[in-house]
Motif scaffolding. Structure first.
Motif, PDB file in Angstrom:
ATOM      1  N   TYR A  97      20.624   0.963   9.698  1.00 16.03           N
ATOM      2  CA  TYR A  97      22.064   0.857   9.481  1.00 16.03           C
ATOM      3  C   TYR A  97      22.598   2.259   9.244  1.00 16.03           C
ATOM      4  O   TYR A  97      21.847   3.173   8.886  1.00 16.03           O
ATOM      5  CB  TYR A  97      22.376   0.009   8.238  1.00 16.03           C
ATOM      6  CG  TYR A  97      21.965  -1.441   8.351  1.00 16.03           C
ATOM      7  CD1 TYR A  97      20.699  -1.857   7.977  1.00 16.03           C
ATOM      8  CD2 TYR A  97      22.860  -2.390   8.824  1.00 16.03           C
ATOM      9  CE1 TYR A  97      20.325  -3.194   8.075  1.00 16.03           C
ATOM     10  CE2 TYR A  97      22.506  -3.726   8.924  1.00 16.03           C
ATOM     11  CZ  TYR A  97      21.236  -4.116   8.547  1.00 16.03           C
ATOM     12  OH  TYR A  97      20.870  -5.429   8.650  1.00 16.03           O
ATOM     13  N   PHE A  99      15.956  -1.815   1.011  1.00 20.49           N
ATOM     14  CA  PHE A  99      16.533  -0.647   1.657  1.00 20.49           C
ATOM     15  C   PHE A  99      15.834   0.626   1.216  1.00 20.49           C
ATOM     16  O   PHE A  99      15.404   0.753   0.057  1.00 20.49           O
ATOM     17  CB  PHE A  99      18.018  -0.519   1.292  1.00 20.49           C
ATOM     18  CG  PHE A  99      18.903  -1.524   1.953  1.00 20.49           C
ATOM     19  CD1 PHE A  99      19.058  -2.788   1.408  1.00 20.49           C
ATOM     20  CD2 PHE A  99      19.565  -1.221   3.124  1.00 20.49           C
ATOM     21  CE1 PHE A  99      19.854  -3.738   2.017  1.00 20.49           C
ATOM     22  CE2 PHE A  99      20.376  -2.159   3.742  1.00 20.49           C
ATOM     23  CZ  PHE A  99      20.523  -3.418   3.193  1.00 20.49           C
ATOM     24  N   GLY A 100      15.751   1.576   2.125  1.00 15.25           N
ATOM     25  CA  GLY A 100      15.358   2.915   1.750  1.00 15.25           C
ATOM     26  C   GLY A 100      16.525   3.627   1.082  1.00 15.25           C
ATOM     27  O   GLY A 100      17.649   3.125   1.064  1.00 15.25           O
ATOM     28  N   SER A 101      16.258   4.798   0.564  1.00 16.35           N
ATOM     29  CA  SER A 101      17.284   5.546  -0.173  1.00 16.35           C
ATOM     30  C   SER A 101      18.223   6.308   0.754  1.00 16.35           C
ATOM     31  O   SER A 101      19.197   6.896   0.290  1.00 16.35           O
ATOM     32  CB  SER A 101      16.632   6.497  -1.164  1.00 16.35           C
ATOM     33  OG  SER A 101      15.704   7.324  -0.492  1.00 16.35           O
ATOM     34  N   TYR A 126      15.079  -2.611  10.302  1.00 12.22           N
ATOM     35  CA  TYR A 126      16.474  -2.393  10.658  1.00 12.22           C
ATOM     36  C   TYR A 126      16.872  -0.943  10.383  1.00 12.22           C
ATOM     37  O   TYR A 126      16.361  -0.307   9.464  1.00 12.22           O
ATOM     38  CB  TYR A 126      17.392  -3.298   9.823  1.00 12.22           C
ATOM     39  CG  TYR A 126      17.049  -4.759   9.890  1.00 12.22           C
ATOM     40  CD1 TYR A 126      16.080  -5.301   9.049  1.00 12.22           C
ATOM     41  CD2 TYR A 126      17.684  -5.612  10.789  1.00 12.22           C
ATOM     42  CE1 TYR A 126      15.752  -6.643   9.102  1.00 12.22           C
ATOM     43  CE2 TYR A 126      17.359  -6.957  10.855  1.00 12.22           C
ATOM     44  CZ  TYR A 126      16.388  -7.464  10.010  1.00 12.22           C
ATOM     45  OH  TYR A 126      16.064  -8.795  10.069  1.00 12.22           O
ATOM     46  N   GLY A 157      15.141 -11.408   0.631  1.00  2.06           N
ATOM     47  CA  GLY A 157      16.095 -10.319   0.719  1.00  2.06           C
ATOM     48  C   GLY A 157      15.596  -9.166   1.556  1.00  2.06           C
ATOM     49  O   GLY A 157      14.475  -9.178   2.061  1.00  2.06           O
ATOM     50  N   TYR A 158      16.460  -8.195   1.687  1.00  2.00           N
ATOM     51  CA  TYR A 158      16.130  -6.966   2.376  1.00  2.00           C
ATOM     52  C   TYR A 158      15.781  -5.907   1.337  1.00  2.00           C
ATOM     53  O   TYR A 158      16.347  -5.876   0.250  1.00  2.00           O
ATOM     54  CB  TYR A 158      17.340  -6.461   3.175  1.00  2.00           C
ATOM     55  CG  TYR A 158      17.805  -7.372   4.276  1.00  2.00           C
ATOM     56  CD1 TYR A 158      18.522  -8.527   3.991  1.00  2.00           C
ATOM     57  CD2 TYR A 158      17.535  -7.079   5.603  1.00  2.00           C
ATOM     58  CE1 TYR A 158      18.961  -9.364   4.998  1.00  2.00           C
ATOM     59  CE2 TYR A 158      17.976  -7.905   6.623  1.00  2.00           C
ATOM     60  CZ  TYR A 158      18.686  -9.044   6.306  1.00  2.00           C
ATOM     61  OH  TYR A 158      19.117  -9.873   7.312  1.00  2.00           O
ATOM     62  N   ARG A 189      20.845  11.484   4.740  1.00  2.00           N
ATOM     63  CA  ARG A 189      22.200  11.958   5.053  1.00  2.00           C
ATOM     64  C   ARG A 189      22.104  12.955   6.194  1.00  2.00           C
ATOM     65  O   ARG A 189      21.515  14.022   6.045  1.00  2.00           O
ATOM     66  CB  ARG A 189      22.841  12.618   3.837  1.00  2.00           C
ATOM     67  CG  ARG A 189      24.281  13.058   4.103  1.00  2.00           C
ATOM     68  CD  ARG A 189      25.039  13.419   2.851  1.00  2.00           C
ATOM     69  NE  ARG A 189      25.166  12.302   1.930  1.00  2.00           N
ATOM     70  CZ  ARG A 189      26.017  11.297   2.074  1.00  2.00           C
ATOM     71  NH1 ARG A 189      26.830  11.254   3.119  1.00  2.00           N
ATOM     72  NH2 ARG A 189      26.069  10.332   1.172  1.00  2.00           N
ATOM     73  N   PHE A 226      20.411   4.311   6.844  1.00  2.00           N
ATOM     74  CA  PHE A 226      19.532   3.506   5.988  1.00  2.00           C
ATOM     75  C   PHE A 226      18.538   2.717   6.838  1.00  2.00           C
ATOM     76  O   PHE A 226      18.913   2.083   7.817  1.00  2.00           O
ATOM     77  CB  PHE A 226      20.342   2.502   5.163  1.00  2.00           C
ATOM     78  CG  PHE A 226      21.225   3.120   4.126  1.00  2.00           C
ATOM     79  CD1 PHE A 226      22.581   3.241   4.346  1.00  2.00           C
ATOM     80  CD2 PHE A 226      20.696   3.552   2.920  1.00  2.00           C
ATOM     81  CE1 PHE A 226      23.410   3.811   3.386  1.00  2.00           C
ATOM     82  CE2 PHE A 226      21.521   4.120   1.957  1.00  2.00           C
ATOM     83  CZ  PHE A 226      22.872   4.247   2.197  1.00  2.00           C
ATOM     84  N   GLN A 261      26.157   4.527   7.572  1.00  2.00           N
ATOM     85  CA  GLN A 261      27.405   4.480   6.816  1.00  2.00           C
ATOM     86  C   GLN A 261      28.088   5.838   6.939  1.00  2.00           C
ATOM     87  O   GLN A 261      27.617   6.830   6.372  1.00  2.00           O
ATOM     88  CB  GLN A 261      27.145   4.143   5.348  1.00  2.00           C
ATOM     89  CG  GLN A 261      28.412   3.967   4.527  1.00  2.00           C
ATOM     90  CD  GLN A 261      28.107   3.593   3.096  1.00  2.00           C
ATOM     91  OE1 GLN A 261      27.114   4.015   2.516  1.00  2.00           O
ATOM     92  NE2 GLN A 261      28.992   2.795   2.489  1.00  2.00           N
ATOM     93  N   ARG A 307      12.358  -6.535   5.925  1.00  2.00           N
ATOM     94  CA  ARG A 307      12.203  -7.804   5.230  1.00  2.00           C
ATOM     95  C   ARG A 307      10.958  -8.495   5.735  1.00  2.00           C
ATOM     96  O   ARG A 307      10.515  -8.237   6.867  1.00  2.00           O
ATOM     97  CB  ARG A 307      13.448  -8.686   5.365  1.00  2.00           C
ATOM     98  CG  ARG A 307      13.716  -9.199   6.732  1.00  2.00           C
ATOM     99  CD  ARG A 307      15.060  -9.895   6.899  1.00  2.00           C
ATOM    100  NE  ARG A 307      15.490 -10.725   5.802  1.00  2.00           N
ATOM    101  CZ  ARG A 307      16.374 -11.710   5.939  1.00  2.00           C
ATOM    102  NH1 ARG A 307      16.893 -11.983   7.121  1.00  2.00           N
ATOM    103  NH2 ARG A 307      16.767 -12.407   4.899  1.00  2.00           N
ATOM    104  N   MET A 367      25.277   8.562   6.646  1.00  2.00           N
ATOM    105  CA  MET A 367      24.060   8.201   5.921  1.00  2.00           C
ATOM    106  C   MET A 367      23.378   7.112   6.731  1.00  2.00           C
ATOM    107  O   MET A 367      24.018   6.124   7.108  1.00  2.00           O
ATOM    108  CB  MET A 367      24.416   7.684   4.522  1.00  2.00           C
ATOM    109  CG  MET A 367      23.219   7.291   3.692  1.00  2.00           C
ATOM    110  SD  MET A 367      22.365   8.725   3.031  1.00  2.00           S
ATOM    111  CE  MET A 367      23.095   8.790   1.412  1.00  2.00           C
TER     112      MET A 367
END
Lengths: 108, 114
Positions: free
Chosen positions: B35, B105-107, B33, B102-103, B110, B91, B37, B95, B89
């Motif tokens: 995402y 996530f990478g850090s 995935y 759960g998933y 930006r 991400f 932000q 999974r 940002m």
């Protein structure tokens, strides 16, 4: 439409206080996740819930499927708990739908 | 503990340029995935990817966006003709199973478009 709403948006607590963050979600959400985001931006998964209750250290997450409501509790809060806590739901297609986050500040 | 690795951590680009954001998911994960932000806003879904094809994409994921998994390990997000509003940002997440577990996530990367 799949939605996730959480409250409060901001929360300030004194060290040692018991903290609760609430999350409501709509039909079509199959599981509920609690995530933590620190100032640097990274996201860490805390819990995934589809029923009942889970506990990890001072963190407790509960879910009520009938009411479509979940809560994240922090016992004996500490300044290092300060972060953004995010509730997110897994949709039927597998993607996550995020709430707007709760910014928690725990003061010493 | 296995991690999702994202590079670069910060990317500054001129408006109109192309950027590639890179992710290395956990090796035995099957679902991937992206995402994003925007500063001060909630995290939004961009795209999901499984079995070397897009499973679902959001309205944000217009024809300037593309994803690929060229070598079975890297999972990249390409944005062509970047706009100021692409600043956010980004991400990557993965999974192991669909709707179980759960998933991770990478850090995040930006992205700043100037």
């Amino acid at each position: 439409k799949n939605e996730v709403e959480q409250s409060p948006q901001n929360l300030t607590a004194q060290e040692g206080e018991f903290i609760t963050i609430n999350c409501s979600y709509s039909v079509g959400i199959s599981a509920l996740h609690w995530l933590q985001q620190h100032p640097g931006g990274g996201i860490v998964s805390l819990f995934m819930l589809s029923s009942g209750k889970k506990k990890h250290g001072r963190l407790i997450a509960t879910i009520n499927i009938q009411e479509k409501h979940s809560s994240l509790h922090i016992t004996a809060s500490h300044p290092r708990d300060s972060a953004v806590y995010i509730c997110a739901g897994t949709s039927n297609t597998g993607k996550l739908i995020f709430g707007q986050g709760t910014t928690l500040q725990v003061k010493p | 503990e296995p991690e999702v690795t994202q590079t670069p951590s910060h990317q500054v680009t001129q408006m109109g340029q192309e950027v590639i954001l890179r992710c290395v998911p956990i090796s035995n994960h099957l679902y991937f995935y992206w995402y994003r932000q925007i500063l001060g806003q909630k995290v939004e879904f961009l795209v999901s990817f499984y079995n070397n094809e897009i499973s679902e994409k959001s309205e944000i994921f217009d024809d300037r966006f593309s994803v690929e998994r060229p070598d079975g390990s890297n999972f990249t997000l390409k944005i062509r003709s970047t706009k100021l509003e692409d600043s956010a940002m980004y991400f990557c997440a993965s999974r192991r199973e669909f709707n179980r577990g759960g998933y991770t996530f990478g850090s995040g990367t930006r992205l700043t478009v100037v």
